[in-house]
Design an enzyme around this catalytic site. Structure first.
Site, PDB file in Angstrom:
ATOM      1  N   HIS A 116      -5.727  -2.988   4.555  1.00 28.10           N
ATOM      2  CA  HIS A 116      -5.216  -2.645   6.025  1.00 28.10           C
ATOM      3  C   HIS A 116      -5.329  -1.063   5.898  1.00 28.10           C
ATOM      4  CE1 HIS A 116      -2.122  -6.085   5.574  1.00 28.10           C
ATOM      5  NE2 HIS A 116      -3.204  -6.628   5.742  1.00 28.10           N
ATOM      6  N   LYS A 174      -0.139   6.707   3.410  1.00 26.13           N
ATOM      7  CA  LYS A 174       1.154   5.935   2.910  1.00 26.13           C
ATOM      8  C   LYS A 174       1.272   6.614   1.357  1.00 26.13           C
ATOM      9  CE  LYS A 174      -0.057   1.683   5.116  1.00 26.13           C
ATOM     10  NZ  LYS A 174      -0.489   0.313   5.110  1.00 26.13           N
ATOM     11  N   TYR A 230       7.012   2.157   1.342  1.00 27.91           N
ATOM     12  CA  TYR A 230       5.946   3.060   1.811  1.00 27.91           C
ATOM     13  C   TYR A 230       6.373   4.148   2.922  1.00 27.91           C
ATOM     14  CZ  TYR A 230       3.939  -1.831   1.898  1.00 27.91           C
ATOM     15  OH  TYR A 230       3.720  -3.367   1.734  1.00 27.91           O
ATOM     16  N   ASP A 273      -4.765 -12.127   7.166  1.00 29.59           N
ATOM     17  CA  ASP A 273      -5.590 -11.387   6.014  1.00 29.59           C
ATOM     18  C   ASP A 273      -6.806 -12.135   5.617  1.00 29.59           C
ATOM     19  OD1 ASP A 273      -3.952  -9.128   6.251  1.00 29.59           O
ATOM     20  OD2 ASP A 273      -3.150  -9.532   4.220  1.00 29.59           O
TER      21      ASP A 273
END
Length: 199
Positions: free
Chosen positions: A75, A82, A143, A182
């Site tokens: 992604h 991140k 994250y 996904d």
């Protein structure tokens, strides 16, 4: 009585660039284990800026739990970097360079993140991100994000794209869990060029 998790002692924060893709960084925070447990200073904006030359502004924190074999990704969201770390368990964490004009475009790098080292993986804007949980007990992953999640601009790439060829540790497809979303992602070569040009 619960056992104390193993944590590597570190009296000052450290940062390391990935030689193959220098904009990717490993950041190791201060950690102080003792017979009571441990204390980790997981982030310090002033010290990291002064001592590590790490100067990022974070706008959103996320926390996920994944069972063994779960593969999340790949992604990205334009404008979002991140800082990824593991609270418990172990993951194989991956970043893929999709910055237009980058000499390492399409190249990936993977690192093992675990609760013992407390290492953070900094993945800046312009990279795909994904991970595979490789610990039997599962993994809690956090994250820190430099942008706020936007479902209109976030997108993904097939984690098994043969051109990128990420070497995921778990090979047995029967043990790999991927979301239906996904599974529908296209390969990088099929991505609209204007999307990559935004990054």
């Amino acid at each position: 009585m619960s056992s104390i998790p193993n944590v590597i002692k570190r009296v000052k924060a450290e940062i390391e660039s990935i030689p193959e893709i220098p904009d990717l960084k490993l950041v190791r925070p201060k950690a102080f284990p003792d017979d009571r447990g441990f204390f980790v200073e997981s982030y310090n904006v002033e010290e990291w800026k002064e001592l590590l030359n790490f100067n990022e502004t974070f706008k959103q924190d996320n926390h996920s739990f994944s069972k063994y074999g779960v593969l999340r990704g790949l992604h990205t969201q334009p404008g979002m970097g991140k800082l990824v770390s593991v609270v418990s368990g172990k993951i194989f964490d991956v970043a893929v360079d999709i910055r237009k004009g980058s000499p390492t475009f399409g190249k990936w790098h993977g690192v093992v993140l675990d609760a013992e080292s407390k290492t953070n993986f900094w993945i800046p804007d312009g990279f795909l991100h994904g991970f595979q949980c490789i610990s039997p007990e599962g993994a809690h992953v956090t994250y820190k994000c430099s942008g706020v999640y936007d479902p209109k601009s976030e997108f993904g790439i097939n984690p098994f794209d043969s051109d990128i060829a990420v070497d995921w540790p778990i090979k047995d497809q029967s043990k790999i869990l991927v979301s239906e979303r996904d599974k529908q992602h296209s390969d990088l070569k099929d991505l609209n060029l204007h999307v990559v040009q935004q990054i």
